[in-house]
Design an enzyme around this catalytic site. Sequence first.
Site, mmCIF file in Angstrom:
data_model
loop_
_atom_site.group_PDB
_atom_site.id
_atom_site.type_symbol
_atom_site.label_atom_id
_atom_site.label_comp_id
_atom_site.label_asym_id
_atom_site.label_seq_id
_atom_site.Cartn_x
_atom_site.Cartn_y
_atom_site.Cartn_z
ATOM 1 N N GLY A 120 -25.862 -47.741 -4.971
ATOM 2 C CA GLY A 120 -25.888 -48.967 -4.188
ATOM 3 C C GLY A 120 -26.315 -48.861 -2.747
ATOM 4 C CD GLU A 136 -19.064 -45.575 -0.484
ATOM 5 O OE1 GLU A 136 -19.709 -46.260 -1.304
ATOM 6 O OE2 GLU A 136 -18.248 -44.707 -0.824
ATOM 7 C CG ASP A 137 -22.868 -50.127 -2.387
ATOM 8 O OD1 ASP A 137 -21.850 -49.395 -2.299
ATOM 9 O OD2 ASP A 137 -23.288 -50.535 -3.482
ATOM 10 C CG ASP A 181 -13.658 -53.867 -4.720
ATOM 11 O OD1 ASP A 181 -12.517 -54.266 -4.453
ATOM 12 O OD2 ASP A 181 -14.382 -54.428 -5.557
ATOM 13 C CG PHE A 188 -19.453 -59.855 -9.182
ATOM 14 C CD1 PHE A 188 -19.564 -58.484 -9.010
ATOM 15 C CD2 PHE A 188 -20.352 -60.492 -10.013
ATOM 16 C CE1 PHE A 188 -20.542 -57.760 -9.653
ATOM 17 C CE2 PHE A 188 -21.336 -59.776 -10.672
ATOM 18 C CZ PHE A 188 -21.427 -58.406 -10.480
ATOM 19 C CG ASP A 205 -25.430 -52.639 -10.338
ATOM 20 O OD1 ASP A 205 -25.504 -52.370 -11.545
ATOM 21 O OD2 ASP A 205 -24.488 -52.268 -9.612
ATOM 22 N NE ARG A 253 -28.249 -50.298 -8.748
ATOM 23 C CZ ARG A 253 -26.966 -50.036 -8.455
ATOM 24 N NH1 ARG A 253 -26.513 -50.266 -7.251
ATOM 25 N NH2 ARG A 253 -26.157 -49.564 -9.378
#
Length: 186
Positions: A49, A102-103, A106, A156, A163, A169
């Site tokens: 990601g 990091e993308d 969470d 989300f 993705d 992406r």
Amino acid sequence: MNNEITIDDLDFELLIDNDQIQKSIRLIGIDINMKYEDKLPIFIGVLNGCFMFMADLLKQVTIPCEMSFVKLSSYHGTAQQDVKELLGLEMDLRGRHIIIVEDIIDTGNSLKHTMKALEKLEVQSIAVCTLLIKPESMEHEFDNILYTGFEIEKEFVVGYGLDYNGMCRNLMHIYKHVPRDEEEHV
């Protein structure tokens, strides 16, 4: 610009457009350039990601630096949990300043595993740079998330490296899932 998209019968609406993303990345880049001016940091991107974010971030980093990418691999053992291993790291990090890219953060589980693996390599410092973070979803405390593009709700999201079933992406904006009426009542 398309403000709404549908992927595999899921509806998404625009959350963060690319102009906002780029402004945030420029500010992060300025801060990194000042803080790490004489430190020759190594940026370690966590695949898959982070690729778009890391590419744009490093365009803003004007100081000498190095970069590498890693991937977390999950193995199902006899325990009920996954054991994760860091794959792809082929450089000596001993005594180096590391910036994990990091993308999205969470729960923080993946980040926790990445940091443990890096700490074993006797690095000098570890900072975390993430495009997105979901504070309400976090299951771990971190004191080294120094650079955050955006805080988002428990939603989300897709696009800009993130993705859905391997798709989206490549989208230049970030979209959030919008439940349909029938999805909300399930």
